[in-house]
Write a protein that holds these residues in place. Sequence first.
Motif, PDB file in Angstrom:
ATOM      1  N   ASP A  12       0.853  -1.188   0.000  1.00 15.68           N
ATOM      2  CA  ASP A  12       0.000   0.000   0.000  1.00 15.68           C
ATOM      3  C   ASP A  12       0.898   1.250   0.000  1.00 15.68           C
ATOM      4  N   THR A  27      -4.724   3.359  -3.788  1.00 14.93           N
ATOM      5  CA  THR A  27      -5.752   4.205  -4.423  1.00 14.93           C
ATOM      6  C   THR A  27      -5.113   5.342  -5.222  1.00 14.93           C
ATOM      7  N   ASN A  61      -3.834   6.759  -8.145  1.00 19.62           N
ATOM      8  CA  ASN A  61      -3.958   6.195  -9.493  1.00 19.62           C
ATOM      9  C   ASN A  61      -3.563   7.178 -10.584  1.00 19.62           C
ATOM     10  N   ASP A  62      -2.728   8.155 -10.235  1.00 21.76           N
ATOM     11  CA  ASP A  62      -2.289   9.089 -11.281  1.00 21.76           C
ATOM     12  C   ASP A  62      -0.901   8.715 -11.760  1.00 21.76           C
ATOM     13  N   ILE A  86       2.527   6.583 -10.226  1.00 22.09           N
ATOM     14  CA  ILE A  86       2.975   5.333 -10.854  1.00 22.09           C
ATOM     15  C   ILE A  86       4.440   5.453 -11.257  1.00 22.09           C
ATOM     16  N   GLU A 114       5.505  -3.814 -10.313  1.00 30.48           N
ATOM     17  CA  GLU A 114       4.170  -3.665 -10.903  1.00 30.48           C
ATOM     18  C   GLU A 114       3.348  -2.735 -10.033  1.00 30.48           C
ATOM     19  N   TYR A 115       2.157  -2.400 -10.520  1.00 33.59           N
ATOM     20  CA  TYR A 115       1.361  -1.380  -9.835  1.00 33.59           C
ATOM     21  C   TYR A 115      -0.108  -1.694 -10.022  1.00 33.59           C
ATOM     22  N   ILE A 116      -0.818  -1.856  -8.919  1.00 30.93           N
ATOM     23  CA  ILE A 116      -2.258  -2.100  -8.979  1.00 30.93           C
ATOM     24  C   ILE A 116      -2.977  -0.875  -8.425  1.00 30.93           C
ATOM     25  N   MET A 117      -3.979  -0.409  -9.175  1.00 32.46           N
ATOM     26  CA  MET A 117      -4.777   0.724  -8.709  1.00 32.46           C
ATOM     27  C   MET A 117      -6.045   0.181  -8.068  1.00 32.46           C
ATOM     28  N   LYS A 118      -6.276   0.532  -6.814  1.00 34.51           N
ATOM     29  CA  LYS A 118      -7.498   0.091  -6.137  1.00 34.51           C
ATOM     30  C   LYS A 118      -8.699   0.815  -6.743  1.00 34.51           C
ATOM     31  N   PRO A 119      -9.864   0.209  -6.773  1.00 31.17           N
ATOM     32  CA  PRO A 119     -10.177  -1.119  -6.262  1.00 31.17           C
ATOM     33  C   PRO A 119      -9.630  -2.240  -7.150  1.00 31.17           C
ATOM     34  N   PHE A 120      -9.323  -3.352  -6.500  1.00 28.40           N
ATOM     35  CA  PHE A 120      -8.792  -4.485  -7.253  1.00 28.40           C
ATOM     36  C   PHE A 120      -9.693  -5.694  -7.037  1.00 28.40           C
ATOM     37  N   ASP A 121      -9.485  -6.702  -7.857  1.00 27.59           N
ATOM     38  CA  ASP A 121     -10.179  -7.971  -7.635  1.00 27.59           C
ATOM     39  C   ASP A 121      -9.179  -9.101  -7.860  1.00 27.59           C
ATOM     40  N   ILE A 127      -7.261  -9.145 -11.221  1.00 26.89           N
ATOM     41  CA  ILE A 127      -6.193  -8.159 -11.397  1.00 26.89           C
ATOM     42  C   ILE A 127      -4.936  -8.629 -10.663  1.00 26.89           C
ATOM     43  N   GLN A 167     -10.313   1.869 -15.616  1.00 28.44           N
ATOM     44  CA  GLN A 167      -9.173   1.466 -14.795  1.00 28.44           C
ATOM     45  C   GLN A 167      -9.085  -0.062 -14.684  1.00 28.44           C
ATOM     46  N   PHE A 168     -10.241  -0.712 -14.649  1.00 26.78           N
ATOM     47  CA  PHE A 168     -10.244  -2.180 -14.610  1.00 26.78           C
ATOM     48  C   PHE A 168      -9.648  -2.754 -15.883  1.00 26.78           C
ATOM     49  N   GLN A 227      -5.937  -2.803 -16.283  1.00 28.65           N
ATOM     50  CA  GLN A 227      -5.152  -3.558 -15.294  1.00 28.65           C
ATOM     51  C   GLN A 227      -5.178  -5.051 -15.554  1.00 28.65           C
ATOM     52  N   ILE A 251       2.324  -2.441 -16.314  1.00 29.18           N
ATOM     53  CA  ILE A 251       2.268  -1.043 -15.900  1.00 29.18           C
ATOM     54  C   ILE A 251       3.212  -0.174 -16.738  1.00 29.18           C
ATOM     55  N   GLN A 292      -3.987   9.578 -19.025  1.00 28.06           N
ATOM     56  CA  GLN A 292      -5.108   9.538 -18.100  1.00 28.06           C
ATOM     57  C   GLN A 292      -6.088  10.649 -18.456  1.00 28.06           C
ATOM     58  N   THR A 346     -16.294  -8.836  -8.290  1.00 27.04           N
ATOM     59  CA  THR A 346     -16.544  -8.024  -7.112  1.00 27.04           C
ATOM     60  C   THR A 346     -15.247  -7.365  -6.719  1.00 27.04           C
ATOM     61  N   PRO A 347     -15.077  -6.111  -7.083  1.00 28.62           N
ATOM     62  CA  PRO A 347     -13.816  -5.455  -6.788  1.00 28.62           C
ATOM     63  C   PRO A 347     -13.666  -5.194  -5.300  1.00 28.62           C
ATOM     64  N   VAL A 348     -12.443  -5.284  -4.857  1.00 27.64           N
ATOM     65  CA  VAL A 348     -12.169  -5.036  -3.459  1.00 27.64           C
ATOM     66  C   VAL A 348     -11.808  -3.570  -3.305  1.00 27.64           C
ATOM     67  N   GLY A 349     -12.270  -2.975  -2.258  1.00 29.36           N
ATOM     68  CA  GLY A 349     -11.959  -1.571  -2.033  1.00 29.36           C
ATOM     69  C   GLY A 349     -12.962  -0.672  -2.717  1.00 29.36           C
ATOM     70  N   THR A 402     -13.193   5.277  -8.169  1.00 30.28           N
ATOM     71  CA  THR A 402     -12.304   4.678  -7.198  1.00 30.28           C
ATOM     72  C   THR A 402     -12.829   4.944  -5.793  1.00 30.28           C
TER      73      THR A 402
END
Lengths: 121, 333
Positions: free
Chosen positions: A52, A83, A85-86, A90, A100-107, A110, B157-158, B161, B166, B175, B312-315, B329
């Motif tokens: 995070d 969170t 995400n700009d 990154i 690597e880089y994950i932008m929340k929300p994730f599942d 991802i 965004q989904f 990813q 990245i 963006q 179901t996205p987390v967060g 987001t």
Amino acid sequence: MKSCLVVDDSKVVRMVARKILEGLNFQIEEAENGRTAMDFCQRQMPDAILLDWNMPVMSGIEFLRHLRKMSGGQMPIVVFCTTENDIQHIQEAIGAGANEYIMKPFDSEIIESKFSQVGLI
Amino acid sequence: MTVTDFEFICQILRERSGLVLTSDKAYLLESRLLPVARKWKLASFDELVKSVRLRPDESMIRDVVEAMTTNESFFFRDTKPFDQFKQLILPALLKSRAASKTIRIWSAACSSGQEAYSLAMILAETGPQLDGWKIEIIGTDLSTEILSRARDGMYSQFEVQRGLPITLLVKYFQQVGDRWQISQKIRHAVQYREFNLLNDPVALGRFDVVFCRNVLIYFDQPTKTKVLNGIAKQMPTDGYLILGGAETVLGLTERFQLVPGQRGIYCIAGSDTKADVARPSIPAAGSVLGAGKAGMPGMASPAKAPLGSTTTPVGSTTAPKSPLPGFTTARKL
């Protein structure tokens, strides 16, 4: 079995990440901020770190800069998960040595997609 | 929905698009066609069926077919075909086309353009080796709506990813609010055309490489054969066809044969293409997705059922049915 340190100040996020990553056959350790993550890495380097950004005590980016200077600290594959995400964040993360880089929300998809891109799966 | 309604819509879909809808997918009809009903100011799915039946309107039927045939797509879906393209097919073509310096690639049933743009990014990453070459990528789909999305190159965004490293996001996207638009350079590398795979592809011209993935699975046997033979006709003897992981030419056509040792890549039967490209396996290093330490060819993302999936996205504070455009987001948990 590969190990992954999940660093996030939210207990809920840690729990969800643990569940997803255990499903992908990772052994999970948790830390609630950059400082406790540092302490953990000094004892033992994990194979992967899900990190995070915004956390009390020590942020993810500070932790990453310290980690990459530690002995053996080049080894873990670091995947940010935040969170922020700009593009500036990154780029800053990649510059500091994130893989690597994950932008929340994730599942789970991802996480799986990103972890396989960096060769962890 | 009555059985007759279901069969009626199935028949339209089959005639217009080749899509074979089995009864276990009946639930999809209502969920996907309700928005179409609303667009036409009809109260329900049943009203829509009634309207199509009693006053067949070409553009309404078109909306129905498009809503049912639009599938989800990811960047670098399944990873391996893109590694094969980069490491085997492209080098072979750079050799065999050295005189004409021209390569044409077809992304068939391209949906919102991720496959075509993934190929364009691979070419952009290949660098000065391609200077002086004319490489065309043509994406086709039967849906005008999805083609306009593909041309915009704007993704949630989904979407950016799933499968997209990245480093490529940073390099080739801008963006725009909470969405990401692929750069003009990459957008200009792809041309989109409306095309129904049930028709003869002769007008599209010749193709050295054809990506036709995860679409044959929706067709019945005779339609699969027809589509494959149509592609074969547009291909030189040293061209390459790439099919989806669950697809094959076996029992469908004799025009293609598997390139030995290369799962999913086919060449024209009896040609010697296989000699250029066949190698025991893809080298592990230099994967298109080689952002990590270990280059890792293989499946990146699980092959997902394209028709109506749920995540179901987390967060997030809500759980959308699919990665929705404009999905905001959530606050930090």
